[in-house]
Design an enzyme around this catalytic site. Sequence first.
Site, PDB file in Angstrom:
ATOM      1  CE  LYS A 106      -4.065   2.220   2.488  1.00  0.00           C
ATOM      2  NZ  LYS A 106      -4.898   1.857   4.005  1.00  0.00           N
ATOM      3  CB  SER A 161      -7.988   3.271   2.937  1.00  0.00           C
ATOM      4  OG  SER A 161      -7.089   2.798   3.938  1.00  0.00           O
ATOM      5  CB  SER A 170      -8.363   0.677   5.995  1.00  0.00           C
ATOM      6  OG  SER A 170      -8.378   1.731   5.673  1.00  0.00           O
TER       7      SER A 170
HETATM    8  N1  GLN Z   1     -13.216   3.838   6.543  1.00  0.00           N
HETATM    9  C1  GLN Z   1     -12.357   4.369   8.101  1.00  0.00           C
HETATM   10  C2  GLN Z   1     -11.911   5.655   7.991  1.00  0.00           C
HETATM   11  O1  GLN Z   1     -12.131   5.795   6.856  1.00  0.00           O
HETATM   12  C3  GLN Z   1     -10.679   3.199   8.215  1.00  0.00           C
HETATM   13  C4  GLN Z   1     -10.164   3.401   7.158  1.00  0.00           C
HETATM   14  C5  GLN Z   1      -8.382   2.919   7.598  1.00  0.00           C
HETATM   15  O2  GLN Z   1      -8.770   1.998   8.308  1.00  0.00           O
HETATM   16  N2  GLN Z   1      -7.765   3.399   7.291  1.00  0.00           N
HETATM   17  O3  GLN Z   1     -11.018   5.939   8.246  1.00  0.00           O
END
Ligand code: GLN
Length: 431
Positions: A40, A115, A139
């Site tokens: 990532k 994400s 995420s």
């Molecule tokens: N969807 C969640 C957020 O926007 C989790 C994102 C993540 O785990 N980086 O914070």
Amino acid sequence: MLLDARGVGVRLGRLRAFIHRGTLQGAREGALRGWTVAVKDNIAVQGWPLTCASAALEGYQAPYSADVVQAVLGEGAAVVGKTNMDEFGMGSRSRHSAHGAVRNPRDTTRTAGGSSGGSAAAVGAGAVRAGLGSDTGGSVRLPASYCGVAGFKPSWGVLSRWGLVSYAPACDVVGLLARTAADCAVLFEALLPGSQCRDPTALALAPPGAPVALRALTFGVPREWAPFVCDARALDAVLQGTHVRVRSVSIPSLRDAAALYADYVCMQAASTLARYTGVFTGAGAVPRVSADADGFGAHVRAYQHARLGPEVVRRVDAGRRLLATPGCWEGAVARVQQLQAEFARVFADGCDLVLGPTARYAAPALDAPPDPDEDVFTVPASLAGLPAISLPLGARDARGVAGVVGTQLVGPPRSDWLLLQAARELEGLFQ
Ligand code: GLN
């Protein structure tokens, strides 16, 4: 050319899973010999872009590699690219990206989730054996659910965060994506910090215990999740098909976990992203970036903090306003501790693992309206620092993987090995 679940041909580039392709060959020998791993874009790979999918970091290259990247190379894997994501990890659908939205390899009209959508899509498309992601509130688990792969969020602190760009440090962990829990377990073992670990805050994990039979475990299903469940066909199949021992449990704080999470991480993001946001801290044209050895501060100065995307600006702004409200941070911390205590009580009362869905529904359309409760099943383990895994156990559904929801297991603090063992046995029943 790949085929999606409907038999439609898809070019890998069309998925926008990768933002950079290359090959770093690992050691000759090791547990990951022959593996290909995608990373990532918020995890540093020396000499490769590190943009966190933000225009603000366009052109920035990592001056060193993250500990987890060193670990996979050291165990013989090849690192084959950086993957697309929501900017700085903020999102659930990999749409908030300067590189464009990631598409689901099973159905390119749908989101891959976020994400870590790029890593999940790359694994789901069969382009790599495994992906490294990050999980702050779901995420790796949410994109795993949407792409029909396994996504493992280790206990908070057990993997080195050296080289992982911070979003909300009290929740951030490096997460793993692979086709199966068995692969997650092999990768996890390779990633565990050794003597070379440069993260002084990494926590020790006890080695795996003796094998435990699935039928000897008790799974707790929280009552408070029931109102949110829209499409739990996969979970129903697990419960009906495996005869695991299940008990209904109560974790009252789950009802408000999504709202608590939103406040908690925005306040942290306002702090961690202050290095990019001089414009919002009233410092005018002079970003509050300290001089540093690796040139990062200079890079940010040169590349205009104002290039941050609207979702990042919204969250940082919200976080700053909350932090300016007396008692707000302390209140959020107290509520997180309450949630931790409620989980602890469930585990102390005889539940080995908590069981539930990973997502409310299968992968939404790319242009579907946002849903503030999208992460409702994944944020609790993040707030409480607990290990959790999403498994594609309903993958044989007639509509294909994109039509089902992952099954999530959550374990007690640092029970990562027990969780992985149970996950492997569970997936074995579905193979
Ligand atoms: N969807 C969640 C957020 O926007 C989790 C994102 C993540 O785990 N980086 O914070």
